[in-house]
Design a protein around this motif. Structure first.
Motif, PDB file in Angstrom:
ATOM      1  N   VAL A 131      53.671   2.798  22.689  1.00 44.08           N
ATOM      2  CA  VAL A 131      52.629   3.455  22.473  1.00 44.08           C
ATOM      3  C   VAL A 131      53.157   5.198  22.434  1.00 44.08           C
ATOM      4  O   VAL A 131      52.456   5.628  21.509  1.00 44.08           O
ATOM      5  CB  VAL A 131      51.422   3.237  23.588  1.00 44.08           C
ATOM      6  CG1 VAL A 131      50.454   4.447  22.981  1.00 44.08           C
ATOM      7  CG2 VAL A 131      50.734   1.866  23.310  1.00 44.08           C
ATOM      8  N   VAL A 132      53.547   5.542  23.527  1.00 40.46           N
ATOM      9  CA  VAL A 132      54.310   6.923  23.524  1.00 40.46           C
ATOM     10  C   VAL A 132      55.091   7.157  22.155  1.00 40.46           C
ATOM     11  O   VAL A 132      55.225   8.028  21.637  1.00 40.46           O
ATOM     12  CB  VAL A 132      54.933   7.106  24.856  1.00 40.46           C
ATOM     13  CG1 VAL A 132      55.429   8.256  24.665  1.00 40.46           C
ATOM     14  CG2 VAL A 132      53.819   6.822  26.007  1.00 40.46           C
ATOM     15  N   LEU A 133      56.119   6.040  21.979  1.00 36.85           N
ATOM     16  CA  LEU A 133      56.827   6.392  20.897  1.00 36.85           C
ATOM     17  C   LEU A 133      56.015   6.474  19.424  1.00 36.85           C
ATOM     18  O   LEU A 133      56.457   7.346  18.555  1.00 36.85           O
ATOM     19  CB  LEU A 133      57.855   5.180  20.893  1.00 36.85           C
ATOM     20  CG  LEU A 133      58.953   5.194  22.107  1.00 36.85           C
ATOM     21  CD1 LEU A 133      59.965   3.746  21.963  1.00 36.85           C
ATOM     22  CD2 LEU A 133      59.876   6.211  21.989  1.00 36.85           C
ATOM     23  N   ASP A 134      54.793   5.391  19.491  1.00 33.83           N
ATOM     24  CA  ASP A 134      54.116   5.550  18.359  1.00 33.83           C
ATOM     25  C   ASP A 134      53.579   6.769  17.861  1.00 33.83           C
ATOM     26  O   ASP A 134      53.464   7.295  17.019  1.00 33.83           O
ATOM     27  CB  ASP A 134      53.118   4.456  18.096  1.00 33.83           C
ATOM     28  CG  ASP A 134      53.793   3.010  17.836  1.00 33.83           C
ATOM     29  OD1 ASP A 134      54.998   3.076  17.355  1.00 33.83           O
ATOM     30  OD2 ASP A 134      53.116   2.139  18.253  1.00 33.83           O
ATOM     31  N   THR A 135      53.042   7.534  19.020  1.00 35.97           N
ATOM     32  CA  THR A 135      52.478   8.580  19.148  1.00 35.97           C
ATOM     33  C   THR A 135      53.308   9.889  18.653  1.00 35.97           C
ATOM     34  O   THR A 135      53.093  10.741  17.756  1.00 35.97           O
ATOM     35  CB  THR A 135      51.696   9.052  20.373  1.00 35.97           C
ATOM     36  OG1 THR A 135      50.979   8.041  20.963  1.00 35.97           O
ATOM     37  CG2 THR A 135      51.059  10.235  20.270  1.00 35.97           C
ATOM     38  N   THR A 136      54.488   9.773  19.507  1.00 37.41           N
ATOM     39  CA  THR A 136      55.353  10.877  19.035  1.00 37.41           C
ATOM     40  C   THR A 136      56.231  10.665  17.432  1.00 37.41           C
ATOM     41  O   THR A 136      56.062  11.864  16.843  1.00 37.41           O
ATOM     42  CB  THR A 136      56.776  10.563  19.961  1.00 37.41           C
ATOM     43  OG1 THR A 136      56.342  10.493  21.157  1.00 37.41           O
ATOM     44  CG2 THR A 136      57.870  11.669  19.839  1.00 37.41           C
ATOM     45  N   PHE A 137      56.232   9.540  16.999  1.00 41.05           N
ATOM     46  CA  PHE A 137      56.730   9.314  15.690  1.00 41.05           C
ATOM     47  C   PHE A 137      55.561   9.868  14.504  1.00 41.05           C
ATOM     48  O   PHE A 137      55.747  10.531  13.464  1.00 41.05           O
ATOM     49  CB  PHE A 137      56.965   7.962  15.429  1.00 41.05           C
ATOM     50  CG  PHE A 137      58.401   7.731  15.778  1.00 41.05           C
ATOM     51  CD1 PHE A 137      59.737   8.166  15.152  1.00 41.05           C
ATOM     52  CD2 PHE A 137      58.749   6.566  16.739  1.00 41.05           C
ATOM     53  CE1 PHE A 137      60.796   8.041  15.663  1.00 41.05           C
ATOM     54  CE2 PHE A 137      59.854   6.204  17.093  1.00 41.05           C
ATOM     55  CZ  PHE A 137      60.937   7.027  16.812  1.00 41.05           C
ATOM     56  N   GLU A 138      54.269   9.508  15.154  1.00 50.21           N
ATOM     57  CA  GLU A 138      53.179   9.841  14.222  1.00 50.21           C
ATOM     58  C   GLU A 138      53.208  11.481  13.966  1.00 50.21           C
ATOM     59  O   GLU A 138      52.725  12.084  13.226  1.00 50.21           O
ATOM     60  CB  GLU A 138      51.868   9.294  14.922  1.00 50.21           C
ATOM     61  CG  GLU A 138      51.849   8.018  14.492  1.00 50.21           C
ATOM     62  CD  GLU A 138      50.308   7.205  15.105  1.00 50.21           C
ATOM     63  OE1 GLU A 138      49.739   7.953  15.781  1.00 50.21           O
ATOM     64  OE2 GLU A 138      50.318   6.029  14.806  1.00 50.21           O
ATOM     65  N   ARG A 139      53.366  12.089  15.166  1.00 45.23           N
ATOM     66  CA  ARG A 139      53.231  13.478  15.237  1.00 45.23           C
ATOM     67  C   ARG A 139      54.610  14.181  14.581  1.00 45.23           C
ATOM     68  O   ARG A 139      54.467  15.309  13.701  1.00 45.23           O
ATOM     69  CB  ARG A 139      53.285  14.274  16.550  1.00 45.23           C
ATOM     70  CG  ARG A 139      52.083  13.935  17.513  1.00 45.23           C
ATOM     71  CD  ARG A 139      52.232  14.471  19.042  1.00 45.23           C
ATOM     72  NE  ARG A 139      51.061  14.031  19.816  1.00 45.23           N
ATOM     73  CZ  ARG A 139      50.942  14.334  21.019  1.00 45.23           C
ATOM     74  NH1 ARG A 139      52.254  14.543  21.795  1.00 45.23           N
ATOM     75  NH2 ARG A 139      49.829  14.242  21.689  1.00 45.23           N
ATOM     76  N   VAL A 140      55.562  13.697  14.659  1.00 45.77           N
ATOM     77  CA  VAL A 140      56.823  14.309  13.771  1.00 45.77           C
ATOM     78  C   VAL A 140      56.851  13.639  12.415  1.00 45.77           C
ATOM     79  O   VAL A 140      56.893  14.501  11.556  1.00 45.77           O
ATOM     80  CB  VAL A 140      58.280  13.364  14.464  1.00 45.77           C
ATOM     81  CG1 VAL A 140      59.281  13.734  13.550  1.00 45.77           C
ATOM     82  CG2 VAL A 140      58.290  13.982  15.824  1.00 45.77           C
ATOM     83  N   MET A 141      56.294  12.629  12.040  1.00 49.66           N
ATOM     84  CA  MET A 141      56.191  12.067  10.770  1.00 49.66           C
ATOM     85  C   MET A 141      54.659  11.694  10.550  1.00 49.66           C
ATOM     86  O   MET A 141      54.314  10.396  10.755  1.00 49.66           O
ATOM     87  CB  MET A 141      57.076  11.039  10.468  1.00 49.66           C
ATOM     88  CG  MET A 141      58.605  11.340  10.268  1.00 49.66           C
ATOM     89  SD  MET A 141      59.674  10.187  10.186  1.00 49.66           S
ATOM     90  CE  MET A 141      59.510   9.051  11.540  1.00 49.66           C
TER      91      MET A 141
END
Length: 416
Positions: free
Chosen positions: A135-145
């Motif tokens: 979930v943390v990785l998904d959130t990070t990727f959504e913020r970056v891309m």
């Protein structure tokens, strides 16, 4: 062979099969909360449950593969033949487990989803650290891309559709008319009923209390095949009268025994936003050719027929009774005569200037917005690099508008 390794492989394969069956059950249907334990509520968090089951299957297949290699004595120096056999055995296990188990789960959903709810809870609990990291990785990727907006996705879909249409047209070596036909087919899903409907002011209807002789005269003079029947106003439509239902009585020169109102058929009501490809399927399924278009307030916005939808594919359909002037006429690429019903995107493409406005669809709407009232025939206004002249107005309906290219630079509209 090692019995322990075989047992581990068998247990891993069984766990992978159970996880695949549970995942298939979740995909197959939403569990019924009544007979199930409270844990079923957690099953509704489908994304987290699917991730837990997918991770379990991957880990189980890896363990099963390693255990089978140990049980069969396959080692690094066995060469291509040994590893080839191991690969085929592993592939067969994955296909059988994933295919059969997921199909079983999907076929027996949601009952199997409820039965597997304890297993899903355990897996969710055991794998929760990994799931949180995901979930943390998904959130990070959504913020970056960040994901594209709804408008961007719609634009991308339209571009992809247009590219696909062009590829089909090029590969099939179609003619200009056939390419236009393809364009009409691909645009059905992006076209709403309000863009093709007959507007309310053009509806030829029959009041519910009209006497028999007037009904017959109306049908004969209008040359339509279907007539909305209303009570007092068009906002209160009672049904549809088919001209063919009147024919036996007209031939016998006799009024129906219980009144012509007994011939009224039920009407179908649809929203203005409905896509015309969906409506075309509904016409086919219901074996009807007409539907009443309702606005957001429950009033009558217009009506749409199967002919209106088909014209989006094949172009205007004219019969022996049609005596209509063309929707667009032009002279020397400087003077243009257009119908008040012409879509603004078509007008923009024709004149090479953006006339599209939010919440407006037609030239008639553009005229109303520009003048702020019902204009008189002959009134003129400058819009950008064009002079717009109102040629014909019938009651409150804008029927014909003239555009002429002028040399003055684009600016604000000025009524003359």
């Amino acid at each position: 062979m090692s019995a322990v390794a075989l047992a581990v492989a068998g247990g891993a394969v069984l766990l992978a099969g159970l996880a695949a069956a549970a995942d298939g059950a979740l995909l197959g249907g939403d569990p019924d909360p009544e007979p199930s334990p409270p844990v079923v509520g957690t099953l509704r968090r489908g994304e987290r449950a699917h991730r837990a089951l997918a991770l379990t299957r991957v880990m189980a297949h890896l363990v099963a593969g390693a255990a089978l290699a140990r049980a069969t004595g396959i080692q690094r120096g066995d060469g291509v033949r040994g590893w080839g056999i191991a690969f085929l055995v592993g592939l067969l296990v994955v296909i059988v487990v994933e295919g059969m188990s997921r199909s079983l789960g999907f076929a027996t959903a949601p009952r199997l989803a409820i039965a597997f709810s304890p297993l899903i809870r355990v897996l969710d609990l055991v794998l929760s650290p990994v799931l949180r990291l995901g979930v943390v990785l998904d959130t990070t990727f959504e913020r970056v891309m960040p994901a594209p907006s709804i408008e961007e996705r719609a634009e991308q879909r339209e571009e992809a559709t247009e590219q696909f249409r062009q590829v089909v047209a090029a590969e099939a070596d179609v003619s200009r008319d056939e390419e236009a036909l393809l364009h009409g087919v691909f645009s059905l899903g992006d076209t709403a009923v309000r863009e093709v409907m007959v507007p309310r002011v053009d509806i030829v209807g029959i009041e519910h209390t009209t006497n028999w002789s007037e009904v017959v005269d109306r049908v004969r003079s209008s040359e339509h095949a279907r007539f909305p029947v209303y009570e007092e106003t068009l906002d209160n439509i009672q049904g549809i009268l088919y001209a063919k239902d009147l024919l036996p009585f007209v031939i016998d020169d006799d009024e129906p025994m219980h009144g012509w109102q007994t011939l009224i058929r039920p009407a179908t009501f649809i929203p203005t936003s409905k896509a015309i490809d969906v409506q075309l399927r509904d016409f086919k399924a219901a074996r009807t050719h007409i539907a009443i278009v309702s606005d957001e307030f429950g009033g009558t916005a217009g009506l749409v027929t199967i002919e209106d939808v088909l014209e989006e594919i094949v172009g205007e359909i004219h019969d022996e009774y049609d005596d209509e002037e063309p929707e667009i006429e032009q002279e020397d690429n400087k003077r243009f005569w257009v119908s008040g019903r012409l879509a603004l995107d078509e007008l923009s493409e024709l004149l090479g200037q953006d006339f599209v406005r939010e919440d407006l669809n037609t030239v008639g709407g553009l005229v109303y917005e520009t003048f702020g009232r019902v204009p008189r025939a002959g009134e003129t206004v400058k819009l950008g690099s064009y002079k717009m002249v109102i040629e014909r107005v019938r009651r409150r309906r804008i029927e014909r508008v003239y555009f002429e290219r002028v040399q003055t630079p684009a600016g604000s509209a000025a009524v003359v």
